[in-house]
Write a protein that holds these residues in place. Structure first.
Motif, PDB file in Angstrom:
ATOM      1  N   LEU A  43      -9.738   8.951 -10.646  1.00  0.00           N
ATOM      2  CA  LEU A  43      -9.183   8.037  -9.638  1.00  0.00           C
ATOM      3  C   LEU A  43      -8.463   6.867 -10.307  1.00  0.00           C
ATOM      4  O   LEU A  43      -7.395   6.438  -9.840  1.00  0.00           O
ATOM      5  CB  LEU A  43     -10.296   7.542  -8.719  1.00  0.00           C
ATOM      6  N   HIS A  44      -9.046   6.348 -11.376  1.00  0.00           N
ATOM      7  CA  HIS A  44      -8.374   5.253 -12.090  1.00  0.00           C
ATOM      8  C   HIS A  44      -7.039   5.719 -12.677  1.00  0.00           C
ATOM      9  O   HIS A  44      -6.074   4.950 -12.734  1.00  0.00           O
ATOM     10  CB  HIS A  44      -9.283   4.720 -13.200  1.00  0.00           C
ATOM     11  N   GLU A  45      -6.981   6.975 -13.107  1.00  0.00           N
ATOM     12  CA  GLU A  45      -5.725   7.516 -13.626  1.00  0.00           C
ATOM     13  C   GLU A  45      -4.687   7.647 -12.514  1.00  0.00           C
ATOM     14  O   GLU A  45      -3.507   7.314 -12.711  1.00  0.00           O
ATOM     15  CB  GLU A  45      -5.994   8.877 -14.263  1.00  0.00           C
ATOM     16  N   LEU A  46      -5.124   8.111 -11.354  1.00  0.00           N
ATOM     17  CA  LEU A  46      -4.200   8.272 -10.236  1.00  0.00           C
ATOM     18  C   LEU A  46      -3.636   6.942  -9.749  1.00  0.00           C
ATOM     19  O   LEU A  46      -2.469   6.840  -9.390  1.00  0.00           O
ATOM     20  CB  LEU A  46      -4.908   8.969  -9.065  1.00  0.00           C
ATOM     21  N   PHE A  47      -4.511   5.935  -9.721  1.00  0.00           N
ATOM     22  CA  PHE A  47      -4.117   4.622  -9.191  1.00  0.00           C
ATOM     23  C   PHE A  47      -4.095   3.590 -10.321  1.00  0.00           C
ATOM     24  O   PHE A  47      -4.631   2.493 -10.198  1.00  0.00           O
ATOM     25  CB  PHE A  47      -5.070   4.212  -8.069  1.00  0.00           C
TER      26      PHE A  47
ATOM     27  N   THR B  42       0.818  -1.220   0.000  1.00  0.00           N
ATOM     28  CA  THR B  42       0.000   0.000   0.000  1.00  0.00           C
ATOM     29  C   THR B  42       0.846   1.262   0.000  1.00  0.00           C
ATOM     30  O   THR B  42       0.307   2.366  -0.154  1.00  0.00           O
ATOM     31  CB  THR B  42      -0.941   0.042   1.233  1.00  0.00           C
ATOM     32  N   ALA B  43       2.142   1.149   0.149  1.00  0.00           N
ATOM     33  CA  ALA B  43       3.005   2.337   0.241  1.00  0.00           C
ATOM     34  C   ALA B  43       2.843   3.279  -0.951  1.00  0.00           C
ATOM     35  O   ALA B  43       2.734   4.502  -0.765  1.00  0.00           O
ATOM     36  CB  ALA B  43       4.459   1.912   0.413  1.00  0.00           C
ATOM     37  N   PRO B  44       2.816   2.779  -2.196  1.00  0.00           N
ATOM     38  CA  PRO B  44       2.634   3.708  -3.325  1.00  0.00           C
ATOM     39  C   PRO B  44       1.286   4.439  -3.287  1.00  0.00           C
ATOM     40  O   PRO B  44       1.196   5.585  -3.725  1.00  0.00           O
ATOM     41  CB  PRO B  44       2.733   2.789  -4.551  1.00  0.00           C
ATOM     42  N   ILE B  45       0.283   3.774  -2.758  1.00  0.00           N
ATOM     43  CA  ILE B  45      -1.035   4.411  -2.642  1.00  0.00           C
ATOM     44  C   ILE B  45      -0.950   5.590  -1.681  1.00  0.00           C
ATOM     45  O   ILE B  45      -1.413   6.701  -1.976  1.00  0.00           O
ATOM     46  CB  ILE B  45      -2.083   3.400  -2.151  1.00  0.00           C
ATOM     47  N   LEU B  46      -0.358   5.360  -0.524  1.00  0.00           N
ATOM     48  CA  LEU B  46      -0.232   6.413   0.479  1.00  0.00           C
ATOM     49  C   LEU B  46       0.660   7.546  -0.021  1.00  0.00           C
ATOM     50  O   LEU B  46       0.401   8.728   0.259  1.00  0.00           O
ATOM     51  CB  LEU B  46       0.314   5.838   1.778  1.00  0.00           C
TER      52      LEU B  46
ATOM     53  N   TYR C 225     -14.708  26.089  -5.390  1.00  0.00           N
ATOM     54  CA  TYR C 225     -14.895  24.775  -4.765  1.00  0.00           C
ATOM     55  C   TYR C 225     -13.518  24.128  -4.590  1.00  0.00           C
ATOM     56  O   TYR C 225     -12.740  24.049  -5.539  1.00  0.00           O
ATOM     57  CB  TYR C 225     -15.789  23.880  -5.630  1.00  0.00           C
ATOM     58  N   ARG C 226     -13.235  23.675  -3.393  1.00  0.00           N
ATOM     59  CA  ARG C 226     -11.948  23.052  -3.089  1.00  0.00           C
ATOM     60  C   ARG C 226     -12.138  21.546  -2.943  1.00  0.00           C
ATOM     61  O   ARG C 226     -12.865  21.085  -2.071  1.00  0.00           O
ATOM     62  CB  ARG C 226     -11.360  23.639  -1.809  1.00  0.00           C
ATOM     63  N   GLU C 227     -11.482  20.805  -3.816  1.00  0.00           N
ATOM     64  CA  GLU C 227     -11.607  19.351  -3.774  1.00  0.00           C
ATOM     65  C   GLU C 227     -10.761  18.762  -2.644  1.00  0.00           C
ATOM     66  O   GLU C 227      -9.917  19.442  -2.048  1.00  0.00           O
ATOM     67  CB  GLU C 227     -11.188  18.754  -5.115  1.00  0.00           C
ATOM     68  N   GLY C 228     -10.987  17.489  -2.367  1.00  0.00           N
ATOM     69  CA  GLY C 228     -10.207  16.787  -1.359  1.00  0.00           C
ATOM     70  C   GLY C 228     -10.100  15.312  -1.692  1.00  0.00           C
ATOM     71  O   GLY C 228     -11.070  14.701  -2.163  1.00  0.00           O
TER      72      GLY C 228
ATOM     73  N   TYR D  29      -0.658  14.435  -3.364  1.00  0.00           N
ATOM     74  CA  TYR D  29      -1.731  14.909  -4.244  1.00  0.00           C
ATOM     75  C   TYR D  29      -2.025  16.382  -4.009  1.00  0.00           C
ATOM     76  O   TYR D  29      -2.113  16.845  -2.869  1.00  0.00           O
ATOM     77  CB  TYR D  29      -2.997  14.087  -4.004  1.00  0.00           C
ATOM     78  N   GLU D  30      -2.194  17.148  -5.085  1.00  0.00           N
ATOM     79  CA  GLU D  30      -2.567  18.558  -5.010  1.00  0.00           C
ATOM     80  C   GLU D  30      -4.017  18.698  -5.466  1.00  0.00           C
ATOM     81  O   GLU D  30      -4.304  18.625  -6.663  1.00  0.00           O
ATOM     82  CB  GLU D  30      -1.654  19.402  -5.906  1.00  0.00           C
ATOM     83  N   PRO D  31      -4.958  18.905  -4.538  1.00  0.00           N
ATOM     84  CA  PRO D  31      -6.378  18.988  -4.920  1.00  0.00           C
ATOM     85  C   PRO D  31      -6.656  20.207  -5.800  1.00  0.00           C
ATOM     86  O   PRO D  31      -6.027  21.264  -5.649  1.00  0.00           O
ATOM     87  CB  PRO D  31      -7.100  19.113  -3.570  1.00  0.00           C
ATOM     88  N   ARG D  32      -7.610  20.036  -6.686  1.00  0.00           N
ATOM     89  CA  ARG D  32      -8.020  21.152  -7.541  1.00  0.00           C
ATOM     90  C   ARG D  32      -8.784  22.208  -6.746  1.00  0.00           C
ATOM     91  O   ARG D  32      -9.462  21.898  -5.759  1.00  0.00           O
ATOM     92  CB  ARG D  32      -8.963  20.658  -8.650  1.00  0.00           C
ATOM     93  N   ARG D  33      -8.706  23.439  -7.210  1.00  0.00           N
ATOM     94  CA  ARG D  33      -9.591  24.517  -6.800  1.00  0.00           C
ATOM     95  C   ARG D  33     -10.293  24.988  -8.067  1.00  0.00           C
ATOM     96  O   ARG D  33      -9.628  25.409  -9.015  1.00  0.00           O
ATOM     97  CB  ARG D  33      -8.825  25.653  -6.139  1.00  0.00           C
ATOM     98  N   VAL D  34     -11.609  24.923  -8.063  1.00  0.00           N
ATOM     99  CA  VAL D  34     -12.377  25.187  -9.275  1.00  0.00           C
ATOM    100  C   VAL D  34     -13.348  26.328  -9.021  1.00  0.00           C
ATOM    101  O   VAL D  34     -14.100  26.297  -8.042  1.00  0.00           O
ATOM    102  CB  VAL D  34     -13.162  23.924  -9.709  1.00  0.00           C
ATOM    103  N   VAL D  35     -13.341  27.332  -9.890  1.00  0.00           N
ATOM    104  CA  VAL D  35     -14.263  28.461  -9.768  1.00  0.00           C
ATOM    105  C   VAL D  35     -15.441  28.242 -10.707  1.00  0.00           C
ATOM    106  O   VAL D  35     -15.258  28.093 -11.924  1.00  0.00           O
ATOM    107  CB  VAL D  35     -13.560  29.793 -10.070  1.00  0.00           C
ATOM    108  N   ILE D  36     -16.648  28.213 -10.128  1.00  0.00           N
ATOM    109  CA  ILE D  36     -17.882  28.047 -10.893  1.00  0.00           C
ATOM    110  C   ILE D  36     -18.850  29.130 -10.444  1.00  0.00           C
ATOM    111  O   ILE D  36     -19.141  29.262  -9.255  1.00  0.00           O
ATOM    112  CB  ILE D  36     -18.505  26.656 -10.661  1.00  0.00           C
ATOM    113  N   ASP D  37     -19.356  29.901 -11.383  1.00  0.00           N
ATOM    114  CA  ASP D  37     -20.262  31.006 -11.066  1.00  0.00           C
ATOM    115  C   ASP D  37     -19.693  31.919  -9.985  1.00  0.00           C
ATOM    116  O   ASP D  37     -20.407  32.415  -9.111  1.00  0.00           O
ATOM    117  CB  ASP D  37     -21.637  30.479 -10.615  1.00  0.00           C
TER     118      ASP D  37
END
Length: 353
Positions: free
Chosen positions: A260-264, A195-199, A217-220, A205-213
């Motif tokens: 998620l499939h791309e990340l893992f 599991t080490a590569p997963i952790l 929105y800050r992802e996690g 990971y750098e979460p996205r910050r997305v501006v809508i209207d």
């Protein structure tokens, strides 16, 4: 049968609604009382589905808005019935969300000629598994009843506007190995070590910050659990890292899962839960007029709420209701009187000629 008088002031009406017990799956008495009020209004067309009620005006207005609230509560915790002390109304459901239900019911009964057609939805079983949710059932089986240009879910939001909501996916990333006695560990393959590569991916990971209207929105993306192991002297052959991804509403569930499939990539992924986000839709005319009438700053909704049900139907939605969600489900649940009167007044201004 319990009776409700929608002409009472909003604080007393809220108390009356709180004092009709309606734990999830036990909403019948409250649904009956709400139905009695709605069917007595000649300007409303009323449909009942189980303990869920939909009441609609059909005035031929240029816009239709939808106002929704759930009737059920979590189990009582020595906080039933209601009590009024100073500027706070205490009791089960005052915050989540019978204050909002009271506002919606009062508007439905006392505003016969709104400037916009209105659909009022009072639904069952929000506090339990989604399969029982009355709003979701109507969306699946009678979506025409929920057609609208804009929707307001009266979840507690500190009497401010929280627009849209983030989507959520929970996955398990599974690693496989081979069991062996820990005294001869070289004869096996340790799934927990794998599991080490997963952790590492999660830690970097750098979460996205997305501006809508105009809202950010800050992802996690976070590990929320890890499991594995057979016994204290056995090299484990399976481990799981449980991950929760909160994604901005510009992504669909399919797009979020693809990310998620791309990340893992190359790893075994099991989806354990998934729900879409909801776009705020603040560019819609009804939404713009609503924000102007409320006169409050708009914030993005980072948690998940039933506004996502409306996005699935193509209806942008916001959360707006009395009460602080911090007190939802707590023994000291309460709602400020100022929230009740303020939310009622703002919505009445928005809907009145």
């Amino acid at each position: 049968m319990a009776r409700l008088d929608p002409t009472r002031d909003i604080v007393r009406l809220t108390a009356d609604i709180v004092d009709i017990a309606s734990e999830s799956f036990q909403e019948a008495e409250l649904a009956d009382a709400v139905e009695d009020v709605l069917r007595s209004q000649p300007h409303l067309e009323v449909t009942r589905d189980g303990h869920t009620l939909v009441a609609r005006t059909t005035l031929g207005r240029g816009e239709r808005v939808l106002i929704a609230g759930h009737l059920d509560t979590v189990p009582a915790n020595d906080n039933f019935p209601s009590r009024l002390e100073g500027d706070l109304l205490w009791g089960l459901g005052t915050c989540d969300m019978k204050g909002g239900v009271a506002v919606a019911l009062k508007l439905a009964a006392t505003l016969p000629d709104p400037v916009r057609d209105v659909t009022f939805v009072f639904y069952e079983a929000e506090e339990v598994a989604a399969v029982h949710n009355g709003l979701g059932r109507v969306a699946r089986e009678q979506p025409e009843l929920l057609e609208a240009d804009f929707a307001i879910l009266m979840e507690p939001s500190v009497a401010s506007v929280e627009a849209g909501c983030q989507g959520t996916i929970r996955i398990d990333v599974v690693t496989r190995g081979e069991r062996a006695h820990s005294a001869r560990s070289w004869r096996g393959s340790n799934a927990i070590h794998a599991t080490a590569p997963i952790l590492a991916t999660l830690a970097g990971y750098e979460p996205r910050r997305v501006v809508i209207d105009g809202l950010e929105y800050r992802e996690g993306l976070n590990a929320v659990g890890i499991s594995g192991g057979v016994a204290g002297n056995v090299v484990p052959d399976e481990a799981r890292v449980s991950i929760n991804y909160r994604f901005a509403p510009d992504r669909s569930e399919t797009e979020a899962l693809a990310h998620l499939h791309e990340l893992f990539a190359g790893m075994e992924i099991v989806v354990t839960d998934s729900a879409p986000g909801a776009l705020p839709g603040l560019d819609r005319p009804a939404a713009a007029a609503f924000i102007e009438a409320i006169g409050a700053e708009v914030a993005p909704k980072f948690g998940w709420t039933d506004v996502a049900q409306f996005t699935q139907l193509g209806v942008p939605a916001v959360n707006y209701g009395p009460g602080d969600p911090v007190y939802a489900h707590k023994q000291d649940e309460h709602v400020p009187i100022a929230h009740l009167t303020g939310v009622e007044d703002a919505l009445r201004r928005w809907l009145s000629p």
